[in-house]
Design an enzyme around this catalytic site. Structure first.
Site, PDB file in Angstrom:
ATOM      1  N   CYS A 116       0.942  -1.032  -0.008  1.00  0.00           N
ATOM      2  CA  CYS A 116      -0.234   0.569   0.188  1.00  0.00           C
ATOM      3  C   CYS A 116       1.146   1.750  -0.619  1.00  0.00           C
ATOM      4  O   CYS A 116       0.073   2.421  -0.222  1.00  0.00           O
ATOM      5  CB  CYS A 116      -1.386  -0.104   1.633  1.00  0.00           C
ATOM      6  SG  CYS A 116      -2.207  -1.579   1.051  1.00  0.00           S
ATOM      7  N   HIS A 253      -3.190   7.676   2.789  1.00  0.00           N
ATOM      8  CA  HIS A 253      -3.830   6.352   2.683  1.00  0.00           C
ATOM      9  C   HIS A 253      -4.787   6.132   3.328  1.00  0.00           C
ATOM     10  O   HIS A 253      -5.091   6.151   4.299  1.00  0.00           O
ATOM     11  CB  HIS A 253      -2.505   4.811   2.789  1.00  0.00           C
ATOM     12  CG  HIS A 253      -2.893   3.931   2.264  1.00  0.00           C
ATOM     13  ND1 HIS A 253      -2.916   3.821   1.384  1.00  0.00           N
ATOM     14  CD2 HIS A 253      -3.349   2.410   3.595  1.00  0.00           C
ATOM     15  CE1 HIS A 253      -3.894   2.146   0.923  1.00  0.00           C
ATOM     16  NE2 HIS A 253      -3.455   1.669   2.488  1.00  0.00           N
ATOM     17  N   ASN A 283     -10.106   0.575  -0.042  1.00  0.00           N
ATOM     18  CA  ASN A 283      -8.590   0.369   0.044  1.00  0.00           C
ATOM     19  C   ASN A 283      -8.158   0.227  -1.284  1.00  0.00           C
ATOM     20  O   ASN A 283      -8.192  -0.893  -1.728  1.00  0.00           O
ATOM     21  CB  ASN A 283      -8.221  -0.156   1.765  1.00  0.00           C
ATOM     22  CG  ASN A 283      -6.238  -0.466   1.260  1.00  0.00           C
ATOM     23  OD1 ASN A 283      -5.683  -0.039   0.857  1.00  0.00           O
ATOM     24  ND2 ASN A 283      -5.552  -0.858   2.263  1.00  0.00           N
TER      25      ASN A 283
END
Ligand code: COA
Length: 326
Positions: A116, A253, A283
């Protein structure tokens, strides 16, 4: 004026697949509810790539939009760095596939896998190319089709992830741009968030995708993410000698609203100055930060001259940040 070269974001772009999966849709697949998902994560829906639609396709749409916004032709690019954990192929890299499709032939192109944190890692690498004078115009992409490796029968993780891509065009600039980037990793925590199948490990001949699934200890990941992001925010502020009040926008994020709120609290930033897209995107791993940035730019929230703090945390563990003048 110093003779330092900065990497300035000249344009942003993003792309989300058409298909939307809501929390109610997921409640038909696993024992969950909109109330549980929204209250624990802030997520209300996510986008899912169509059959046959690849990470490279998503990356291409986002890249075309970023190039258009920057007023840069693909032939002008002298670097492509693409953050992804879900490449189209083992090789060539998705960056090479993208380079060819854009017609940017000849310039270096490579993928960065930092889960990520992939976009922040890719941005940092491209910034170093530009600052050293090795590149003048770079395309940086974060693109993922993470839903391809989600276990749709595992309710703790399948509700979290979505597909999407974002991109920025960086140009060498004498005045301002990226002020600093900070990267970290801790491979010792790999088993808390991983996909334990690859080419060299656990690959079953004849069953290329067998067992390829995300494995996560959610509450442990949560704690580590909050701690690591707290530390990196502090490190970024200190490295630049700036007060937290000077940051105009936090672009985090987008994994979980509660993690985002914890970082904002640490920065003493009201949520009105934090870009939140996790509710709409879920996500999207490497796609998340550039997707949020592009949404903020196109909605008119982020303005030229403002100070932006980007941060990310992901499997590895990896984490990173970038402070930049937009
Ligand atoms: N729907 C309903 N119940 C669920 C559920 C779901 N989708 N997922 C888990 N549960 C249940 C669990 O089975 C457990 O039930 P039990 O108490 O009967 O055993 C209960 O909810 C609590 O589970 P827990 O895992 O402790 O929940 P949590 O509050 O930690 O929330 C996450 C789970 C995954 C939302 C949270 O830990 C999280 O967001 N972690 C970070 C994950 C992340 O961001 N990963 C990517 C980083 S890049």
């Amino acid at each position: 004026m110093s003779d330092r070269i900065y990497s300035r974001i000249a344009g942003t772009g993003s792309y989300l697949p058409e298909k939307v999966l809501t929390n109610d849709d997921l409640a038909k697949l696993v024992d969950t509810s909109d109330e549980w998902i929204a209250s624990r994560t802030g997520i209300r829906q996510r986008h899912v790539a169509a059959e046959g639609e690849t990470t490279g396709d998503l990356a291409w749409h986002a890249a075309v939009r970023a190039l258009e916004a920057a007023g840069v032709a693909a032939s002008e690019l002298d670097l492509i760095v693409l953050g992804t954990t879900t490449p189209d192929l083992v090789f060539p890299s998705t960056a090479c596939l993208l380079q060819h499709r854009l017609g940017a032939n000849g310039c270096p192109a490579f993928d960065v896998n930092a889960a990520c944190s992939g976009f922040v890692y890719a941005l940092s690498v491209a910034d170093k190319f530009i600052r050293s004078g090795s590149a003048k115009t770079a395309l940086v992409v974060g693109a993922e089709t993470l839903t391809r490796m989600v276990d749709w029968s595992e309710r703790t993780s399948c509700v979290l992830f979505g597909d999407g891509a974002g991109a920025v065009v960086l140009k060498a600039d004498a005045e301002t741009g990226i002020l600093s980037t900070h990267l970290h990793a801790d491979g010792g925590k790999k088993e808390l968030l991983w996909n334990p199948v690859g080419v060299s490990v656990g690959f079953k001949p004849g069953e290329p995708n067998a067992g390829v699934r995300i494995n996560m200890t959610g509450n442990e990941v949560f704690k580590h993410a909050v701690k690591a992001l707290d530390a990196i925010v502090e490190e970024t502020l200190q490295a630049n000698g700036i007060e937290r009040s000077r940051i105009d926008w936090l672009i985090p994020h987008q994994a979980n609203l509660r993690i985002i709120e914890a970082t904002a609290k640490r920065l003493e930033m009201p949520m009105e100055r934090v870009i939140v897209t996790v509710d709409m995107h879920g996500n999207t791993s490497s796609g998340s930060v550039p997707l949020a940035l592009d949404a903020a730019v196109r909605s008119g929230k982020v303005q030229r001259g403002q100070l932006l703090l980007l941060e990310a945390f992901g499997g590895g563990f990896t984490w990173g940040s970038a402070l930049l003048r937009y």
